[in-house]
Design a protein around this motif. Structure first.
Motif, PDB file in Angstrom:
ATOM      1  N   GLN A  36       0.842  -1.199   0.000  1.00 40.67           N
ATOM      2  CA  GLN A  36       0.000   0.000   0.000  1.00 40.67           C
ATOM      3  C   GLN A  36       0.874   1.245   0.000  1.00 40.67           C
ATOM      4  N   ARG A  37       1.916   1.243   0.816  1.00 41.63           N
ATOM      5  CA  ARG A  37       2.803   2.392   0.908  1.00 41.63           C
ATOM      6  C   ARG A  37       3.452   2.660  -0.444  1.00 41.63           C
ATOM      7  N   ARG A  86       0.924   4.235  -2.784  1.00 44.63           N
ATOM      8  CA  ARG A  86       0.675   5.641  -2.437  1.00 44.63           C
ATOM      9  C   ARG A  86       1.839   6.514  -2.904  1.00 44.63           C
ATOM     10  N   ARG A 105       1.762   9.579  -5.537  1.00 47.96           N
ATOM     11  CA  ARG A 105       2.255  10.925  -5.220  1.00 47.96           C
ATOM     12  C   ARG A 105       3.270  11.378  -6.266  1.00 47.96           C
ATOM     13  N   ARG A 107      -6.997  17.494  -5.035  1.00 44.20           N
ATOM     14  CA  ARG A 107      -5.817  16.652  -4.770  1.00 44.20           C
ATOM     15  C   ARG A 107      -5.395  16.752  -3.315  1.00 44.20           C
ATOM     16  N   ALA A 140      -7.942  14.919  -1.148  1.00 43.55           N
ATOM     17  CA  ALA A 140      -7.792  13.470  -1.268  1.00 43.55           C
ATOM     18  C   ALA A 140      -6.571  12.991  -0.484  1.00 43.55           C
ATOM     19  N   GLN A 141      -5.475  13.744  -0.575  1.00 39.51           N
ATOM     20  CA  GLN A 141      -4.273  13.355   0.169  1.00 39.51           C
ATOM     21  C   GLN A 141      -4.533  13.434   1.667  1.00 39.51           C
ATOM     22  N   LEU A 199      -7.408  13.103   3.232  1.00 33.65           N
ATOM     23  CA  LEU A 199      -8.290  12.011   3.631  1.00 33.65           C
ATOM     24  C   LEU A 199      -7.546  10.681   3.674  1.00 33.65           C
ATOM     25  N   ARG A 200      -6.619  10.460   2.720  1.00 32.24           N
ATOM     26  CA  ARG A 200      -5.811   9.235   2.742  1.00 32.24           C
ATOM     27  C   ARG A 200      -4.964   9.181   4.006  1.00 32.24           C
ATOM     28  N   GLU A 201      -4.313  10.295   4.327  1.00 35.72           N
ATOM     29  CA  GLU A 201      -3.457  10.315   5.511  1.00 35.72           C
ATOM     30  C   GLU A 201      -4.276  10.182   6.795  1.00 35.72           C
ATOM     31  N   HIS A 240      -7.115   8.517   7.088  1.00 37.59           N
ATOM     32  CA  HIS A 240      -7.498   7.108   7.158  1.00 37.59           C
ATOM     33  C   HIS A 240      -6.327   6.250   7.638  1.00 37.59           C
ATOM     34  N   GLU A 241      -5.141   6.560   7.137  1.00 38.36           N
ATOM     35  CA  GLU A 241      -3.940   5.824   7.547  1.00 38.36           C
ATOM     36  C   GLU A 241      -3.664   6.035   9.037  1.00 38.36           C
TER      37      GLU A 241
END
Length: 78
Positions: free
Chosen positions: A6-7, A10, A14, A38, A41-42, A44-46, A48-49
């Motif tokens: 996953q990393r 991502r 990026r 963008r 979205a970044q 929200l991804r971070e 969630h992580e």
């Protein structure tokens, strides 16, 4: 999917985003809107992580939160 994979995905996403756009004739309003999306979205991804990491390092709290959510859903009326 393993965390390492996953990393890597991502990071590849990026890297692809950081490349200069070929569409430089796009109006500023659309460009800023795309940049805002963008960034959102970044973020929200971070977020969630970070939540996943917190759940891994605090399993008791995560389990209690899941139980509370299940109880809320069980008692919710449509």
């Amino acid at each position: 999917m393993p965390d390492g994979e996953q990393r890597n995905q991502r990071q590849a996403a990026r890297d692809a985003r950081d490349l200069p756009d070929a569409r430089e004739s796009v109006p500023d309003a659309q460009e800023s809107d795309a940049a805002r999306r963008r960034r959102r979205a970044q973020f929200l991804r971070e977020l969630h992580e970070a939540k996943q990491l917190r759940d891994r390092v605090q399993p008791r709290r995560a389990r209690a939160a899941r139980m509370r959510q299940q109880m809320r859903m069980r008692t919710f009326r449509w």
